[in-house]
Design a protein around this motif. Structure first.
Motif, PDB file in Angstrom:
ATOM      1  N   GLY A 120       4.336   0.308  -1.496  1.00 25.14           N
ATOM      2  CA  GLY A 120       5.743   0.632  -1.747  1.00 25.14           C
ATOM      3  C   GLY A 120       6.136   2.050  -1.336  1.00 25.14           C
ATOM      4  O   GLY A 120       6.996   2.235  -0.462  1.00 25.14           O
ATOM      5  N   PRO A 121       5.502   3.081  -1.941  1.00 22.62           N
ATOM      6  CA  PRO A 121       5.870   4.456  -1.572  1.00 22.62           C
ATOM      7  C   PRO A 121       5.610   4.756  -0.100  1.00 22.62           C
ATOM      8  O   PRO A 121       6.370   5.505   0.527  1.00 22.62           O
ATOM      9  N   TYR A 126       7.721   6.238   5.014  1.00 21.96           N
ATOM     10  CA  TYR A 126       7.615   6.208   6.487  1.00 21.96           C
ATOM     11  C   TYR A 126       8.755   5.466   7.170  1.00 21.96           C
ATOM     12  O   TYR A 126       9.055   5.727   8.338  1.00 21.96           O
ATOM     13  N   LEU A 127       9.406   4.521   6.464  1.00 23.35           N
ATOM     14  CA  LEU A 127      10.413   3.690   7.126  1.00 23.35           C
ATOM     15  C   LEU A 127      11.858   4.040   6.772  1.00 23.35           C
ATOM     16  O   LEU A 127      12.777   3.593   7.449  1.00 23.35           O
ATOM     17  N   ASN A 255       4.663  13.227   2.147  1.00 23.18           N
ATOM     18  CA  ASN A 255       3.569  13.786   1.330  1.00 23.18           C
ATOM     19  C   ASN A 255       3.442  13.038   0.007  1.00 23.18           C
ATOM     20  O   ASN A 255       2.333  12.696  -0.431  1.00 23.18           O
ATOM     21  N   VAL A 256       4.600  12.796  -0.636  1.00 27.06           N
ATOM     22  CA  VAL A 256       4.592  12.092  -1.930  1.00 27.06           C
ATOM     23  C   VAL A 256       4.038  10.681  -1.737  1.00 27.06           C
ATOM     24  O   VAL A 256       3.200  10.210  -2.514  1.00 27.06           O
ATOM     25  N   GLY A 257       4.486  10.003  -0.668  1.00 27.96           N
ATOM     26  CA  GLY A 257       3.979   8.655  -0.358  1.00 27.96           C
ATOM     27  C   GLY A 257       2.471   8.643  -0.174  1.00 27.96           C
ATOM     28  O   GLY A 257       1.780   7.746  -0.661  1.00 27.96           O
ATOM     29  N   GLY A 264      -2.992   4.883  -5.734  1.00 27.89           N
ATOM     30  CA  GLY A 264      -2.908   3.422  -5.846  1.00 27.89           C
ATOM     31  C   GLY A 264      -4.176   2.744  -5.385  1.00 27.89           C
ATOM     32  O   GLY A 264      -4.656   1.792  -6.008  1.00 27.89           O
ATOM     33  N   LEU A 265      -4.769   3.252  -4.298  1.00 25.34           N
ATOM     34  CA  LEU A 265      -6.022   2.689  -3.773  1.00 25.34           C
ATOM     35  C   LEU A 265      -7.150   2.867  -4.792  1.00 25.34           C
ATOM     36  O   LEU A 265      -7.917   1.936  -5.068  1.00 25.34           O
TER      37      LEU A 265
END
Length: 424
Positions: A120-121, A126-127, A255-257, A264-265
């Motif tokens: 999600g993030p 990126y998009l 950066n936050v993503g 998350g991983l």
């Protein structure tokens, strides 16, 4: 996105308006979760799950096409109202497994949430605003320029559409384990043909969900931690992109993503490998209490982490984010287990519906409150007591401490196993 709507008067006010968009989804979910839970108990888990995913396809796409702040709020509200799938999914996951393996089932739900936290993030980072980021592919004054946040929403809706089709082949679990839920009284009533008494008994059982203290106590504690969790997520993202003069990290959305994707991983690996073993060894309550206690010093260290720079900042904030998310998901999964073990199967959808309603109400308060407290704390950078962002993390820790206190007796009670449960 909220900044581009030009509704906020100052830079600091953007956090508050972003909080309202986050809260509208939870408010919608709060109003309909019990209804979806009852539908899932009566007609099955599968139809509710499929309808929830179809709602994602429709309203997530429309959210990406929002042209103003109020349209964005309404689309998120409708998505929350018509998306009743999380409660039935938790009931489904606990019904696929026998009780001794339920930790794996509910860990998988949390791990799926972790995958969402990665994808999600990253998609959003990126998009979003593709015309600015990829000008050689997306031209100025095109459709993508008019709707700069549509692309990540479109990708998610397309993915949800594929999942909705895939759900055609999943089995229904509502009829599973029925034998374990029929009490001997019901069996005798059916044998004697007195089905009316059996029905009356079931109705009485249904009436007593709110009087089921093992269920209700775990739901109340779950609400406190859900409030903390969503307020933290809102605060973390907004704090990370805030300028350093306001105590932030001065990160870009990319950066936050990246940081959220890394945590998350780690979350997925932990949920699928370590959590079921730790839960088996210590039980859900002990591990949840321990995680809560470790969270407090970790969160209070965040303003000091902001003093770092360069690679050191990136590494330390990533480690802190991993630890925070692991401890948070440990508490939430443990409370899922307690809730699903506190009720019989024929009430599990309704029980999860009550849980989702209460949790959604608290989560509706969370983003708006988190955004408002961060805005307030950034306006008191020169205060003598807990200046700037020290205050916002201190407020989060007060909520965490309240949740920890509520995880002890006499407040939190675990359901005692009956003799028939143990035989089963």
């Amino acid at each position: 996105m909220v900044r581009d709507f030009n509704i906020a008067k100052t830079e600091a006010d953007i956090s508050s308006y972003a909080g309202y968009v986050g809260s509208s989804f939870m408010l919608g979910r709060c109003l309909t979760s019990v209804l979806w839970g009852i539908v899932a108990d009566r007609y099955g888990r599968k139809p509710v799950i499929v309808m929830g995913i179809i709602a994602v396809v429709i309203f997530n796409t429309l959210f990406g096409l929002s042209t103003n702040f109020w349209m964005a709020v309404i689309m998120r509200f409708l998505l929350g109202s018509l998306n009743g799938l999380l409660g039935p999914v938790k009931a489904y996951a606990s019904e696929l497994f026998r009780e001794e393996h339920q930790a794996i089932g509910l860990s998988t739900v949390s791990a799926a949430w972790g995958i969402g936290l990665i994808i999600g993030p990253a998609l959003g980072g990126y998009l979003a605003q593709p015309v600015e980021k990829y000008p050689h592919i997306f031209t100025k004054d095109s459709f993508w320029d008019k709707f700069p946040y549509f692309l990540p929403n479109l990708i998610i809706s397309a993915f949800a559409f594929v999942v909705a089709i895939g759900c055609i082949w999943i089995p229904e679990t509502l009829h599973n384990h029925n034998c374990s839920n029929e009490s001997t009284d019901d069996a005798k009533a059916l044998e004697s043909g007195n089905s009316g008494a059996g029905n009356e008994k079931i109705i009485q059982k249904n009436d007593n969900l709110l009087l089921n203290w093992p269920l209700m106590s775990s739901i109340i504690v779950y609400c406190v931690f859900s409030l903390h969790d969503i307020a933290y997520q809102e605060v973390f993202s907004l704090w990370a992109v805030s300028p350093q003069r306001l105590g932030g990290l001065n990160f870009t959305t990319d950066n936050v993503g990246d940081v959220l994707s890394i945590s998350g991983l780690a979350l997925i690996i932990y949920q699928l490998t370590l959590y079921p073993f730790v839960e088996k060894a210590s039980g859900p309550i002990v591990i949840a209490r321990f995680s809560g206690m470790l969270t407090i010093p970790l969160l209070q260290s965040y303003p000091f982490i902001a003093l770092l720079s360069g690679l050191a900042l990136y590494i330390v904030i990533s480690i802190a984010s991993i630890l925070k998310n692991i401890m948070s998901i440990t508490i939430i999964t443990s409370l899922f287990l307690l809730q699903n073990r506190a009720v019989e199967q024929h009430q599990r959808g309704a029980a999860n519906g009550i849980s989702m309603t209460a949790m959604s109400l608290f989560k509706a308060i969370g983003p708006a409150t988190g955004g408002a407290v961060l805005t307030w704390s950034q306006k008191r950078m020169d205060a003598s007591f807990l200046p700037g962002t020290h205050m916002v993390f201190f407020v989060l820790n007060i909520v965490e401490a309240l949740g920890i206190l509520m995880m002890f007796k006499p407040f939190l009670v675990e359901k005692k196993k009956t003799h028939s449960d143990q035989l089963h």
